[in-house]
Motif scaffolding. Structure first.
Motif, PDB file in Angstrom:
ATOM      1  N   VAL A 213      32.505  39.179  36.903  1.00  0.00           N
ATOM      2  CA  VAL A 213      32.923  39.905  38.102  1.00  0.00           C
ATOM      3  C   VAL A 213      34.384  40.323  37.954  1.00  0.00           C
ATOM      4  O   VAL A 213      35.172  39.656  37.284  1.00  0.00           O
ATOM      5  CB  VAL A 213      32.740  39.064  39.377  1.00  0.00           C
ATOM      6  CG1 VAL A 213      31.284  38.646  39.546  1.00  0.00           C
ATOM      7  CG2 VAL A 213      33.643  37.840  39.375  1.00  0.00           C
ATOM      8  N   ALA A 214      34.705  41.463  38.563  1.00  0.00           N
ATOM      9  CA  ALA A 214      36.086  41.949  38.562  1.00  0.00           C
ATOM     10  C   ALA A 214      36.803  41.379  39.784  1.00  0.00           C
ATOM     11  O   ALA A 214      36.365  41.558  40.912  1.00  0.00           O
ATOM     12  CB  ALA A 214      36.101  43.474  38.601  1.00  0.00           C
ATOM     13  N   GLU A 215      37.891  40.680  39.546  1.00  0.00           N
ATOM     14  CA  GLU A 215      38.569  39.938  40.612  1.00  0.00           C
ATOM     15  C   GLU A 215      38.927  40.814  41.802  1.00  0.00           C
ATOM     16  O   GLU A 215      38.805  40.391  42.956  1.00  0.00           O
ATOM     17  CB  GLU A 215      39.836  39.290  40.053  1.00  0.00           C
ATOM     18  CG  GLU A 215      40.598  38.458  41.076  1.00  0.00           C
ATOM     19  CD  GLU A 215      41.904  37.922  40.526  1.00  0.00           C
ATOM     20  OE1 GLU A 215      42.305  36.814  40.941  1.00  0.00           O
ATOM     21  OE2 GLU A 215      42.531  38.591  39.680  1.00  0.00           O
ATOM     22  N   ARG A 216      39.348  42.061  41.554  1.00  0.00           N
ATOM     23  CA  ARG A 216      39.813  42.939  42.634  1.00  0.00           C
ATOM     24  C   ARG A 216      38.883  44.134  42.843  1.00  0.00           C
ATOM     25  O   ARG A 216      39.320  45.218  43.224  1.00  0.00           O
ATOM     26  CB  ARG A 216      41.234  43.418  42.334  1.00  0.00           C
ATOM     27  CG  ARG A 216      42.236  42.268  42.235  1.00  0.00           C
ATOM     28  CD  ARG A 216      43.629  42.754  41.899  1.00  0.00           C
ATOM     29  NE  ARG A 216      44.569  41.647  41.790  1.00  0.00           N
ATOM     30  CZ  ARG A 216      45.838  41.761  41.416  1.00  0.00           C
ATOM     31  NH1 ARG A 216      46.323  42.970  41.115  1.00  0.00           N
ATOM     32  NH2 ARG A 216      46.613  40.703  41.333  1.00  0.00           N
TER      33      ARG A 216
ATOM     34  N   ASP B 158      39.669  45.800  38.580  1.00  0.00           N
ATOM     35  CA  ASP B 158      38.923  46.531  39.589  1.00  0.00           C
ATOM     36  C   ASP B 158      37.582  46.930  38.970  1.00  0.00           C
ATOM     37  O   ASP B 158      37.311  46.638  37.806  1.00  0.00           O
ATOM     38  CB  ASP B 158      39.719  47.750  40.063  1.00  0.00           C
ATOM     39  CG  ASP B 158      39.244  48.292  41.414  1.00  0.00           C
ATOM     40  OD1 ASP B 158      38.202  47.820  41.922  1.00  0.00           O
ATOM     41  OD2 ASP B 158      39.903  49.195  41.963  1.00  0.00           O
ATOM     42  N   HIS B 159      36.773  47.649  39.719  1.00  0.00           N
ATOM     43  CA  HIS B 159      35.409  47.931  39.292  1.00  0.00           C
ATOM     44  C   HIS B 159      35.357  48.722  37.986  1.00  0.00           C
ATOM     45  O   HIS B 159      34.488  48.475  37.147  1.00  0.00           O
ATOM     46  CB  HIS B 159      34.682  48.701  40.400  1.00  0.00           C
ATOM     47  CG  HIS B 159      33.209  48.845  40.179  1.00  0.00           C
ATOM     48  ND1 HIS B 159      32.323  47.806  40.382  1.00  0.00           N
ATOM     49  CD2 HIS B 159      32.458  49.909  39.762  1.00  0.00           C
ATOM     50  CE1 HIS B 159      31.095  48.217  40.115  1.00  0.00           C
ATOM     51  NE2 HIS B 159      31.150  49.488  39.731  1.00  0.00           N
ATOM     52  N   ASN B 160      36.271  49.656  37.811  1.00  0.00           N
ATOM     53  CA  ASN B 160      36.192  50.568  36.680  1.00  0.00           C
ATOM     54  C   ASN B 160      37.199  50.316  35.563  1.00  0.00           C
ATOM     55  O   ASN B 160      37.234  51.082  34.589  1.00  0.00           O
ATOM     56  CB  ASN B 160      36.344  52.016  37.170  1.00  0.00           C
ATOM     57  CG  ASN B 160      35.153  52.463  38.005  1.00  0.00           C
ATOM     58  OD1 ASN B 160      34.009  52.204  37.654  1.00  0.00           O
ATOM     59  ND2 ASN B 160      35.430  53.113  39.132  1.00  0.00           N
ATOM     60  N   ASP B 161      38.009  49.259  35.672  1.00  0.00           N
ATOM     61  CA  ASP B 161      38.967  48.997  34.594  1.00  0.00           C
ATOM     62  C   ASP B 161      38.787  47.616  33.963  1.00  0.00           C
ATOM     63  O   ASP B 161      39.640  47.163  33.206  1.00  0.00           O
ATOM     64  CB  ASP B 161      40.405  49.178  35.085  1.00  0.00           C
ATOM     65  CG  ASP B 161      40.850  48.102  36.070  1.00  0.00           C
ATOM     66  OD1 ASP B 161      40.040  47.220  36.428  1.00  0.00           O
ATOM     67  OD2 ASP B 161      42.023  48.147  36.487  1.00  0.00           O
ATOM     68  N   TRP B 162      37.672  46.961  34.248  1.00  0.00           N
ATOM     69  CA  TRP B 162      37.444  45.621  33.707  1.00  0.00           C
ATOM     70  C   TRP B 162      37.480  45.604  32.177  1.00  0.00           C
ATOM     71  O   TRP B 162      37.946  44.637  31.577  1.00  0.00           O
ATOM     72  CB  TRP B 162      36.104  45.065  34.196  1.00  0.00           C
ATOM     73  CG  TRP B 162      34.911  45.835  33.684  1.00  0.00           C
ATOM     74  CD1 TRP B 162      34.308  46.901  34.281  1.00  0.00           C
ATOM     75  CD2 TRP B 162      34.210  45.607  32.459  1.00  0.00           C
ATOM     76  NE1 TRP B 162      33.266  47.359  33.503  1.00  0.00           N
ATOM     77  CE2 TRP B 162      33.179  46.578  32.380  1.00  0.00           C
ATOM     78  CE3 TRP B 162      34.343  44.680  31.418  1.00  0.00           C
ATOM     79  CZ2 TRP B 162      32.297  46.651  31.307  1.00  0.00           C
ATOM     80  CZ3 TRP B 162      33.462  44.751  30.341  1.00  0.00           C
ATOM     81  CH2 TRP B 162      32.447  45.734  30.304  1.00  0.00           C
ATOM     82  N   LEU B 163      37.005  46.693  31.564  1.00  0.00           N
ATOM     83  CA  LEU B 163      36.939  46.749  30.103  1.00  0.00           C
ATOM     84  C   LEU B 163      38.311  46.580  29.469  1.00  0.00           C
ATOM     85  O   LEU B 163      38.433  46.008  28.377  1.00  0.00           O
ATOM     86  CB  LEU B 163      36.317  48.083  29.674  1.00  0.00           C
ATOM     87  CG  LEU B 163      36.153  48.296  28.172  1.00  0.00           C
ATOM     88  CD1 LEU B 163      35.102  47.347  27.607  1.00  0.00           C
ATOM     89  CD2 LEU B 163      35.786  49.738  27.876  1.00  0.00           C
TER      90      LEU B 163
ATOM     91  N   ILE C 125      35.400  35.407  35.838  1.00  0.00           N
ATOM     92  CA  ILE C 125      36.150  36.243  36.777  1.00  0.00           C
ATOM     93  C   ILE C 125      37.236  36.954  35.976  1.00  0.00           C
ATOM     94  O   ILE C 125      38.140  36.319  35.441  1.00  0.00           O
ATOM     95  CB  ILE C 125      36.758  35.401  37.908  1.00  0.00           C
ATOM     96  CG1 ILE C 125      35.640  34.681  38.685  1.00  0.00           C
ATOM     97  CG2 ILE C 125      37.576  36.285  38.846  1.00  0.00           C
ATOM     98  CD1 ILE C 125      36.151  33.724  39.749  1.00  0.00           C
ATOM     99  N   ILE C 126      37.137  38.263  35.869  1.00  0.00           N
ATOM    100  CA  ILE C 126      38.075  39.033  35.055  1.00  0.00           C
ATOM    101  C   ILE C 126      39.328  39.283  35.887  1.00  0.00           C
ATOM    102  O   ILE C 126      39.323  40.082  36.825  1.00  0.00           O
ATOM    103  CB  ILE C 126      37.431  40.346  34.589  1.00  0.00           C
ATOM    104  CG1 ILE C 126      36.126  40.042  33.827  1.00  0.00           C
ATOM    105  CG2 ILE C 126      38.404  41.125  33.708  1.00  0.00           C
ATOM    106  CD1 ILE C 126      35.329  41.274  33.465  1.00  0.00           C
TER     107      ILE C 126
ATOM    108  N   VAL D  17      27.521  42.639  34.417  1.00  0.00           N
ATOM    109  CA  VAL D  17      28.923  42.992  34.636  1.00  0.00           C
ATOM    110  C   VAL D  17      29.057  43.679  35.981  1.00  0.00           C
ATOM    111  O   VAL D  17      28.346  44.636  36.274  1.00  0.00           O
ATOM    112  CB  VAL D  17      29.431  43.927  33.518  1.00  0.00           C
ATOM    113  CG1 VAL D  17      30.902  44.260  33.736  1.00  0.00           C
ATOM    114  CG2 VAL D  17      29.221  43.294  32.141  1.00  0.00           C
ATOM    115  N   THR D  18      29.977  43.195  36.818  1.00  0.00           N
ATOM    116  CA  THR D  18      30.198  43.684  38.187  1.00  0.00           C
ATOM    117  C   THR D  18      28.883  43.828  38.947  1.00  0.00           C
ATOM    118  O   THR D  18      28.582  44.883  39.503  1.00  0.00           O
ATOM    119  CB  THR D  18      31.000  45.006  38.210  1.00  0.00           C
ATOM    120  OG1 THR D  18      30.271  46.044  37.528  1.00  0.00           O
ATOM    121  CG2 THR D  18      32.365  44.828  37.571  1.00  0.00           C
ATOM    122  N   PRO D  19      28.092  42.751  39.024  1.00  0.00           N
ATOM    123  CA  PRO D  19      26.805  42.835  39.704  1.00  0.00           C
ATOM    124  C   PRO D  19      26.928  42.503  41.187  1.00  0.00           C
ATOM    125  O   PRO D  19      27.961  42.038  41.667  1.00  0.00           O
ATOM    126  CB  PRO D  19      25.989  41.762  38.996  1.00  0.00           C
ATOM    127  CG  PRO D  19      27.006  40.682  38.751  1.00  0.00           C
ATOM    128  CD  PRO D  19      28.295  41.413  38.431  1.00  0.00           C
TER     129      PRO D  19
END
Length: 268
Positions: free
Chosen positions: A206-209, A238-243, A233-234, A162-164
């Motif tokens: 990956v987080a789109e933004r 962003d990096h910290n709100d993908w969940l 692609i979520i 996740v977000t690698p």
């Protein structure tokens, strides 16, 4: 300022960056086992309180697989109970692994230390539990997960990243374009090299933004891997709100993909 003085100042600055890079990459939070259990809403110490290596959540049914989660660079494992909330209802045993120098654990920071410790965690999990073993890594944890999965290839059924990034060096250069990153960087976390011949299912999310690890680094990692692989692609994340932007169906699809080759094995 003379040229010699400017060069000296530059060298001192670069030496400082090299010396303190751990503080740029790792943000450990210290906590007792009891404090971590409170934060995680009662997850069990694993394997014991005295030999603490993480937090454990058991499903309500016999576990069909065990998942080891390697978390991001900040806080501690107790802050990642959302993995247990998402995965235990799917019949998965969830182990939130803790790093050396995080939470209550002794040890040193750095790629060598974290990956070696992750290997010991995987070995212990294989001793204790039957059935498939899945590895999840988020952000920094994706780098750890990629490295340890390559080393423990025969023990690992599949990996969710996740977000690698593809290579830590590329992310560092993105954020510090004027620094000689290749020369300064001690920890490499080269996930492309680690997983290029892995040959097990890898699910890359990956987080789109993403403004910390831009999505194209994760996309580059997925593109470099051999099948079986999948890219998610979520949207809008962003990096910290993908969940907040994935649902139960997303988790089910990810786990089903990772376990597709394990059909027919008995639960552990």
């Amino acid at each position: 300022m003379s040229i010699a003085s400017a060069v000296l100042a530059g060298l001192i600055f670069l030496a400082g960056v090299a010396m303190f890079q751990d503080h740029l990459l790792y943000y450990p939070e210290r906590a007792s086992v009891e404090e971590m259990q409170v934060v995680s809403r009662g997850l069990a110490a694993w394997p014991t309180v005295s030999d603490f290596r993480g937090l454990l959540a058991e499903p309500d049914v016999p576990a069909r697989a065990t998942v080891i989660v390697f978390h991001g660079n900040a806080g501690h494992a107790g802050h990642r109970d959302y993995y247990a909330e998402a995965l235990a209802p799917l019949g998965l045993r969830v182990l939130l692994a803790e790093y050396p120098a995080y939470g209550p654990r002794a040890g040193s920071l750095g790629e060598t230390s974290l990956v070696a410790d992750a290997e010991r965690t995987i070995s212990l999990a294989r001793e204790l539990y039957r059935g498939p073993l899945l590895i999840i890594g988020e952000s920094l944890g994706a780098g750890v997960a990629a490295a340890v999965s390559a080393r423990q290839r025969d023990a690992v059924a599949g990996v969710l990243l996740v977000t690698p990034w593809d290579k830590l060096e590329n992310v560092a250069r993105h954020h510090y374009p004027l620094l000689p990153v290749r020369s300064l960087l001690r920890d490499r976390y080269d996930s492309v090299t680690n997983l290029v011949s892995f040959g097990r299912p890898v699910f890359v999310a990956v987080a789109e933004r993403d403004r910390i690890i831009p999505a194209h680094f994760g996309q580059a990692l997925e593109a470099a891997l051999a099948p079986p692989k999948r890219l998610s692609i979520i949207a809008g994340a962003d990096h910290n709100d993908w969940l907040l932007r994935v649902d139960d169906h997303w988790w089910q699809a990810a786990i089903d993909f990772l376990l597709a080759g394990e059909a027919g094995r008995s639960p552990g």
